[in-house]
Design an enzyme around this catalytic site. Structure first.
Site, mmCIF file in Angstrom:
data_model
loop_
_atom_site.group_PDB
_atom_site.id
_atom_site.type_symbol
_atom_site.label_atom_id
_atom_site.label_comp_id
_atom_site.label_asym_id
_atom_site.label_seq_id
_atom_site.Cartn_x
_atom_site.Cartn_y
_atom_site.Cartn_z
ATOM 1 N N LYS A 160 0.861 -1.199 0.000
ATOM 2 C CA LYS A 160 0.000 0.000 0.000
ATOM 3 C C LYS A 160 0.890 1.239 0.000
ATOM 4 O O LYS A 160 1.166 1.827 1.048
ATOM 5 C CB LYS A 160 -0.941 -0.033 1.207
ATOM 6 C CG LYS A 160 -2.106 0.936 1.074
ATOM 7 C CD LYS A 160 -3.186 0.649 2.086
ATOM 8 C CE LYS A 160 -4.242 1.728 2.112
ATOM 9 N NZ LYS A 160 -5.048 1.840 0.898
HETATM 10 N N1 PMP Z 1 -7.557 -2.448 -2.949
HETATM 11 C C1 PMP Z 1 -7.100 -1.194 -2.995
HETATM 12 C C2 PMP Z 1 -6.376 -0.743 -4.208
HETATM 13 C C3 PMP Z 1 -7.279 -0.331 -1.906
HETATM 14 O O1 PMP Z 1 -6.818 0.924 -1.950
HETATM 15 C C4 PMP Z 1 -7.980 -0.783 -0.773
HETATM 16 C C5 PMP Z 1 -8.216 0.137 0.388
HETATM 17 N N2 PMP Z 1 -7.133 0.144 1.272
HETATM 18 C C6 PMP Z 1 -8.442 -2.092 -0.765
HETATM 19 C C7 PMP Z 1 -8.208 -2.906 -1.863
HETATM 20 C C8 PMP Z 1 -9.141 -2.649 0.438
HETATM 21 O O2 PMP Z 1 -8.238 -2.803 1.491
HETATM 22 P P1 PMP Z 1 -8.685 -2.731 3.006
HETATM 23 O O3 PMP Z 1 -9.866 -3.628 3.150
HETATM 24 O O4 PMP Z 1 -7.510 -3.190 3.758
HETATM 25 O O5 PMP Z 1 -9.053 -1.312 3.285
#
Ligand code: PMP
Length: 309
Positions: A160
């Site tokens: 991320k």
């Molecule tokens: N994919 C992407 C590209 C994202 O930015 C997010 C949000 N963080 C998610 C999936 C979902 O991740 P999470 O459930 O950890 O927020």
């Protein structure tokens, strides 16, 4: 929607007034995208007070992201979890969107520089349903984007990092310009990957399918939550490559993410998903998810981290 400002931001161990949490224009992260971040939520629950949802898992992922890019993090997971709760308390926020960010700061130019200090911040501010209350209830209209997600061995989708969101921006700006609430990216080889900021699930004949880690996705924490709750409810959840046409033959589709929570998809490329308004599996998972914050779903996994104490 403009940011709703809170009072203070945690920065490198101190709470600083919101307006003073600024940085120099020669900051490394601004030029080269060398920042890693998290998106988290605090919920004001009816049975356990204000809680941070899956506090530990978010900071474990942040440390993983920092490790991949060689961004030194002076804080351990437990320090960052405590700092998050301190930030919420200092701002008097019981429910909030939380944005931890660690970026290479001011010091030296060049992508490989090793002489930039890492700046770490944690901001918290009020933020409602990312894809709208109406979207949570009635579902959203999405399209398949003309942009592909980054291929394996290029910019890692499983990390991320700030720079990854250039791809998300291309996908979501295109979707909105075409009148859709969100865009779905395909992987480099044409399989379904994920939304610009959400993981994707589809239901066909009572089974739940979601793309695997190898499909250029972020391993979402809400994805893991939804998979765990679905299995607990007795559904079979299968991680497998998903061909684009499966989107057009699905009985139900939903998206998950910290911001998006569990949002049903009503149509893809203007084709209705399943029978309009009939999405029992999505509803069951959505209810189990929101039930964590009312006490209707027992938190067997220790996902709720109380802000007080
Ligand atoms: N994919 C992407 C590209 C994202 O930015 C997010 C949000 N963080 C998610 C999936 C979902 O991740 P999470 O459930 O950890 O927020």
């Amino acid at each position: 929607m403009p940011i709703q400002e809170a009072k203070v931001i945690w920065r490198n161990g101190e709470l600083v007034p919101w307006a003073e949490a600024t940085t120099h224009v020669m900051t490394h992260g601004l030029h080269y995208g060398t920042g890693v971040f998290e998106g988290m939520r605090a919920y004001d629950t009816s049975h356990a007070g204000s809680i941070v949802f899956r506090n530990r898992e978010h900071f474990e992922r942040l440390r993983f992201s920092a490790r991949v890019y060689g961004i030194n993090l002076a804080y351990e997971v437990d320090d960052l979890m405590a700092a998050t709760k301190e930030t919420l308390r200092a701002n008097g926020l019981k429910s909030a969107y939380i944005r931890p960010l660690a970026f290479l700061g001011y010091g030296e130019m060049g992508p490989s520089s090793t002489n930039c200090e890492t700046d770490v911040i944690i901001a918290a501010f009020p933020w409602g349903a990312y894809l709208g209350e109406d979207g949570l209830k009635n579902g959203i209209d999405v399209c398949v984007s003309s942009w592909r997600r980054s291929a394996p061995g290029t910019i890692p989708a499983g990390v991320k990092a700030a720079g990854n969101y250039l791809s998300s921006r291309l996908i979501s700006v295109e979707a909105k310009s075409r009148g859709f609430a969100e865009g779905i990216g395909l992987s480099h080889d044409g399989y379904v990957s994920e939304g610009a900021g959400e993981n994707l699930f589809l239901i066909r004949n009572g089974r739940i399918y979601t793309p695997p880690g190898a499909a250029s996705i972020l391993m979402g924490i809400t994805r893991d939550t939804a998979m765990t709750l679905a299995r607990k409810l007795g559904y079979e959840v299968i991680e497998q490559p998903i061909a684009r046409e499966m989107l057009y033959g699905a009985d139900e589709i939903f998206l998950t993410g910290t911001a998006a929570e569990v949002t049903p998809v009503r149509s893809v490329d203007r084709l209705n998903v399943g029978r309009p308004g009939d999405n029992p599996v999505t509803r069951a998972i959505q209810d189990a998810f929101f039930g964590l914050f009312t006490g209707e779903t027992e938190d067997e996994w220790g996902w709720l981290d109380p802000v007080q104490g």
